[in-house]
Scaffold this motif. Sequence first.
Motif, PDB file in Angstrom:
ATOM      1  N   ILE A 221      -3.794  -1.432 -37.636  1.00 45.85           N
ATOM      2  CA  ILE A 221      -3.256  -2.780 -37.865  1.00 45.85           C
ATOM      3  C   ILE A 221      -1.734  -2.762 -37.828  1.00 45.85           C
ATOM      4  O   ILE A 221      -1.092  -3.625 -37.215  1.00 45.85           O
ATOM      5  N   ARG A 222      -1.134  -1.756 -38.449  1.00 36.89           N
ATOM      6  CA  ARG A 222       0.327  -1.665 -38.434  1.00 36.89           C
ATOM      7  C   ARG A 222       0.849  -1.411 -37.024  1.00 36.89           C
ATOM      8  O   ARG A 222       1.882  -1.974 -36.622  1.00 36.89           O
ATOM      9  N   ALA A 223       0.143  -0.572 -36.256  1.00 36.38           N
ATOM     10  CA  ALA A 223       0.604  -0.281 -34.903  1.00 36.38           C
ATOM     11  C   ALA A 223       0.554  -1.530 -34.024  1.00 36.38           C
ATOM     12  O   ALA A 223       1.490  -1.801 -33.254  1.00 36.38           O
ATOM     13  N   VAL A 224      -0.523  -2.302 -34.122  1.00 44.83           N
ATOM     14  CA  VAL A 224      -0.636  -3.517 -33.323  1.00 44.83           C
ATOM     15  C   VAL A 224       0.391  -4.557 -33.777  1.00 44.83           C
ATOM     16  O   VAL A 224       1.032  -5.221 -32.960  1.00 44.83           O
ATOM     17  N   ALA A 225       0.542  -4.685 -35.106  1.00 47.71           N
ATOM     18  CA  ALA A 225       1.494  -5.667 -35.619  1.00 47.71           C
ATOM     19  C   ALA A 225       2.913  -5.359 -35.176  1.00 47.71           C
ATOM     20  O   ALA A 225       3.674  -6.252 -34.787  1.00 47.71           O
ATOM     21  N   LEU A 226       3.283  -4.085 -35.203  1.00 46.42           N
ATOM     22  CA  LEU A 226       4.642  -3.715 -34.840  1.00 46.42           C
ATOM     23  C   LEU A 226       4.804  -3.526 -33.329  1.00 46.42           C
ATOM     24  O   LEU A 226       5.807  -3.962 -32.752  1.00 46.42           O
ATOM     25  N   GLY A 227       3.824  -2.895 -32.696  1.00 43.05           N
ATOM     26  CA  GLY A 227       3.981  -2.532 -31.301  1.00 43.05           C
ATOM     27  C   GLY A 227       3.653  -3.625 -30.311  1.00 43.05           C
ATOM     28  O   GLY A 227       4.149  -3.605 -29.183  1.00 43.05           O
ATOM     29  N   VAL A 228       2.825  -4.592 -30.677  1.00 44.60           N
ATOM     30  CA  VAL A 228       2.447  -5.664 -29.746  1.00 44.60           C
ATOM     31  C   VAL A 228       3.022  -6.997 -30.234  1.00 44.60           C
ATOM     32  O   VAL A 228       3.924  -7.566 -29.629  1.00 44.60           O
ATOM     33  N   VAL A 229       2.485  -7.490 -31.340  1.00 41.66           N
ATOM     34  CA  VAL A 229       2.918  -8.797 -31.826  1.00 41.66           C
ATOM     35  C   VAL A 229       4.361  -8.745 -32.304  1.00 41.66           C
ATOM     36  O   VAL A 229       5.162  -9.648 -32.011  1.00 41.66           O
ATOM     37  N   VAL A 258       7.817 -16.660 -23.428  1.00 42.73           N
ATOM     38  CA  VAL A 258       8.146 -15.241 -23.577  1.00 42.73           C
ATOM     39  C   VAL A 258       7.236 -14.594 -24.613  1.00 42.73           C
ATOM     40  O   VAL A 258       6.764 -13.460 -24.429  1.00 42.73           O
ATOM     41  N   LEU A 259       6.960 -15.303 -25.723  1.00 38.68           N
ATOM     42  CA  LEU A 259       6.063 -14.771 -26.753  1.00 38.68           C
ATOM     43  C   LEU A 259       4.663 -14.550 -26.199  1.00 38.68           C
ATOM     44  O   LEU A 259       4.056 -13.492 -26.424  1.00 38.68           O
ATOM     45  N   VAL A 260       4.148 -15.528 -25.465  1.00 36.32           N
ATOM     46  CA  VAL A 260       2.803 -15.390 -24.893  1.00 36.32           C
ATOM     47  C   VAL A 260       2.767 -14.240 -23.883  1.00 36.32           C
ATOM     48  O   VAL A 260       1.828 -13.429 -23.870  1.00 36.32           O
ATOM     49  N   LEU A 261       3.780 -14.143 -23.042  1.00 37.20           N
ATOM     50  CA  LEU A 261       3.836 -13.062 -22.062  1.00 37.20           C
ATOM     51  C   LEU A 261       3.930 -11.703 -22.751  1.00 37.20           C
ATOM     52  O   LEU A 261       3.304 -10.729 -22.324  1.00 37.20           O
ATOM     53  N   GLY A 262       4.714 -11.637 -23.843  1.00 35.43           N
ATOM     54  CA  GLY A 262       4.843 -10.371 -24.554  1.00 35.43           C
ATOM     55  C   GLY A 262       3.545  -9.933 -25.188  1.00 35.43           C
ATOM     56  O   GLY A 262       3.191  -8.752 -25.152  1.00 35.43           O
ATOM     57  N   VAL A 263       2.815 -10.871 -25.769  1.00 31.97           N
ATOM     58  CA  VAL A 263       1.523 -10.530 -26.361  1.00 31.97           C
ATOM     59  C   VAL A 263       0.539 -10.080 -25.288  1.00 31.97           C
ATOM     60  O   VAL A 263      -0.260  -9.163 -25.500  1.00 31.97           O
ATOM     61  N   ALA A 264       0.612 -10.713 -24.122  1.00 29.73           N
ATOM     62  CA  ALA A 264      -0.273 -10.344 -23.002  1.00 29.73           C
ATOM     63  C   ALA A 264       0.240  -9.152 -22.221  1.00 29.73           C
ATOM     64  O   ALA A 264      -0.328  -8.813 -21.181  1.00 29.73           O
ATOM     65  N   GLN A 265       1.305  -8.513 -22.702  1.00 27.59           N
ATOM     66  CA  GLN A 265       1.886  -7.331 -22.075  1.00 27.59           C
ATOM     67  C   GLN A 265       2.412  -7.607 -20.669  1.00 27.59           C
ATOM     68  O   GLN A 265       2.285  -6.790 -19.760  1.00 27.59           O
ATOM     69  N   VAL A 266       3.002  -8.776 -20.483  1.00 26.11           N
ATOM     70  CA  VAL A 266       3.642  -9.150 -19.207  1.00 26.11           C
ATOM     71  C   VAL A 266       5.152  -9.147 -19.438  1.00 26.11           C
ATOM     72  O   VAL A 266       5.621  -9.642 -20.468  1.00 26.11           O
ATOM     73  N   PRO A 267       5.942  -8.588 -18.517  1.00 26.20           N
ATOM     74  CA  PRO A 267       7.390  -8.492 -18.741  1.00 26.20           C
ATOM     75  C   PRO A 267       8.039  -9.852 -18.943  1.00 26.20           C
ATOM     76  O   PRO A 267       7.747 -10.825 -18.248  1.00 26.20           O
ATOM     77  N   ALA A 268       8.954  -9.902 -19.905  1.00 29.59           N
ATOM     78  CA  ALA A 268       9.691 -11.131 -20.186  1.00 29.59           C
ATOM     79  C   ALA A 268      10.714 -11.445 -19.103  1.00 29.59           C
ATOM     80  O   ALA A 268      11.254 -12.552 -19.067  1.00 29.59           O
ATOM     81  N   LEU A 307      11.359  -0.867 -27.521  1.00 27.26           N
ATOM     82  CA  LEU A 307      10.683  -0.925 -28.813  1.00 27.26           C
ATOM     83  C   LEU A 307       9.218  -0.516 -28.735  1.00 27.26           C
ATOM     84  O   LEU A 307       8.696   0.114 -29.660  1.00 27.26           O
ATOM     85  N   LYS A 308       8.533  -0.880 -27.652  1.00 26.86           N
ATOM     86  CA  LYS A 308       7.086  -0.647 -27.584  1.00 26.86           C
ATOM     87  C   LYS A 308       6.717   0.834 -27.653  1.00 26.86           C
ATOM     88  O   LYS A 308       5.802   1.209 -28.413  1.00 26.86           O
ATOM     89  N   PRO A 309       7.372   1.728 -26.883  1.00 25.87           N
ATOM     90  CA  PRO A 309       7.002   3.153 -27.021  1.00 25.87           C
ATOM     91  C   PRO A 309       7.277   3.714 -28.410  1.00 25.87           C
ATOM     92  O   PRO A 309       6.627   4.676 -28.820  1.00 25.87           O
ATOM     93  N   LEU A 310       8.216   3.132 -29.130  1.00 21.37           N
ATOM     94  CA  LEU A 310       8.545   3.633 -30.463  1.00 21.37           C
ATOM     95  C   LEU A 310       7.542   3.173 -31.514  1.00 21.37           C
ATOM     96  O   LEU A 310       7.326   3.873 -32.513  1.00 21.37           O
ATOM     97  N   LEU A 311       6.922   2.012 -31.305  1.00 16.18           N
ATOM     98  CA  LEU A 311       6.110   1.404 -32.358  1.00 16.18           C
ATOM     99  C   LEU A 311       4.619   1.410 -32.068  1.00 16.18           C
ATOM    100  O   LEU A 311       3.808   1.568 -32.982  1.00 16.18           O
ATOM    101  N   LEU A 312       4.208   1.211 -30.804  1.00 14.59           N
ATOM    102  CA  LEU A 312       2.789   1.099 -30.501  1.00 14.59           C
ATOM    103  C   LEU A 312       2.108   2.459 -30.585  1.00 14.59           C
ATOM    104  O   LEU A 312       2.509   3.423 -29.938  1.00 14.59           O
ATOM    105  N   GLY A 313       1.065   2.519 -31.374  1.00 15.14           N
ATOM    106  CA  GLY A 313       0.312   3.760 -31.519  1.00 15.14           C
ATOM    107  C   GLY A 313       0.930   4.753 -32.474  1.00 15.14           C
ATOM    108  O   GLY A 313       0.398   5.844 -32.662  1.00 15.14           O
ATOM    109  N   ARG A 314       2.041   4.397 -33.098  1.00 15.34           N
ATOM    110  CA  ARG A 314       2.708   5.319 -34.006  1.00 15.34           C
ATOM    111  C   ARG A 314       1.884   5.498 -35.279  1.00 15.34           C
ATOM    112  O   ARG A 314       1.537   4.538 -35.942  1.00 15.34           O
ATOM    113  N   GLY A 315       1.558   6.749 -35.609  1.00 20.89           N
ATOM    114  CA  GLY A 315       0.803   7.036 -36.817  1.00 20.89           C
ATOM    115  C   GLY A 315      -0.685   6.782 -36.709  1.00 20.89           C
ATOM    116  O   GLY A 315      -1.388   6.889 -37.701  1.00 20.89           O
ATOM    117  N   VAL A 316      -1.185   6.441 -35.523  1.00 26.15           N
ATOM    118  CA  VAL A 316      -2.609   6.153 -35.336  1.00 26.15           C
ATOM    119  C   VAL A 316      -3.298   7.379 -34.766  1.00 26.15           C
ATOM    120  O   VAL A 316      -2.817   7.971 -33.785  1.00 26.15           O
TER     121      VAL A 316
END
Length: 377
Positions: A221-229, A258-268, A307-316
């Motif tokens: 949950i923390r990885a998704v909250a920080l790394g995606v949303v 931009v928010l919707v694209l970021g959540v869908a993993q599309v470049p801003a 930011l994404k490589p630093l936060l997504l999947g960290r500690g999971v």
Amino acid sequence: MNMLARPDLVLETRLSRKLMDVYIRVGLVLALTLLCYRIFAPFITMMAWALILAVTIYPGHQALARKLGGKQGLAATLLVLGGIALIVVPTAVVFGSMGDSVHGTIERVRANAFAVPAPPARVAELPVVGPKLHGFWSLAHTDMPAVIQRMQPELGELAAKALGMVASIGGTILLFMVSFIIAGIIMAFGESGAKAAQSILGRIVGSRRGEEFAVLGTSTIRAVALGVVGVAFIQAMAVGIIMILAEVPFAGVLAVIVLVLGVAQVPALLVTVPVIAYVWLSKDYETVPAVVDTALLLVAGMLDNVLKPLLLGRGVDAPMPVVLIGALGGLAGAGILGMFLGATALSLGYQILMRWVATDPDIVDIAELEGELPIVS
């Protein structure tokens, strides 16, 4: 006939009575469960967001509580107030700008005051797309009033939808604020809540695995909250604030995109690059402000790459692609809330699968079974 002479009949009678008793109990439990669900259903979304916020912010809450001498309630209160000031207020500004832009545009169209300016001559000099873009822009400049006249019957409906959008934005911000307050209450009692979650999972999958799954679910949950949303939200806020300061039209709408694209993993950059082109092609910007706005928009548009490589999947304890696929699948099936559910479920499923792969059925470890077997009293 004496029933004592028929022990089979006595046993059958006792079993039938016990079975009926079990059916009645199950029915009562099921009815109570359905009643509790109907009572709690209106608050499920709010409580889910509160739980996600609490799990995400809890490490920061504990660090702050240690600095305050272990005062859990004071630390939660300060975090809630700070979160409302740093997150809710900028969000309200950006979304309010979006609502004002949409409503203002519709009002201008209704008053027949909306006009597309003539394209600069240098647009036609752009390579490949220059002539076509100049022709389309010129057509919109000359024929837009007639198009607006034809759209008059639909403008009333569009205005009503714009007002509904603004009201919906206000309701969303209010829901987020209430969820944030509830998250503070959950964090204040976080230790007892964590023990309760581990106990529930322990009853389902065993005591030792219950603790492992609780840790895995929390970290996912923390990885998704920080790394995606989180990354998408930070990037959208940065892009939106820069566009508001640069006085770019429809800055709020573009920030939401931009928010919707970021959540869908599309470049801003799909949004920021056209905005940069507008800044340079428009006559409303001088050279120095245009250079500054371009640099800021480029940095904000590529912020997720840092930011994404630093936060997504960290500690999971699961590969980053598993978390990302679960988040995207949950997003497609159940919206933003489904991202957390999808990523957590897929991570748990991955761990169960890999544990099964690593388990040899011909080798039984007695020490491992001690943590899995239920305690019979």
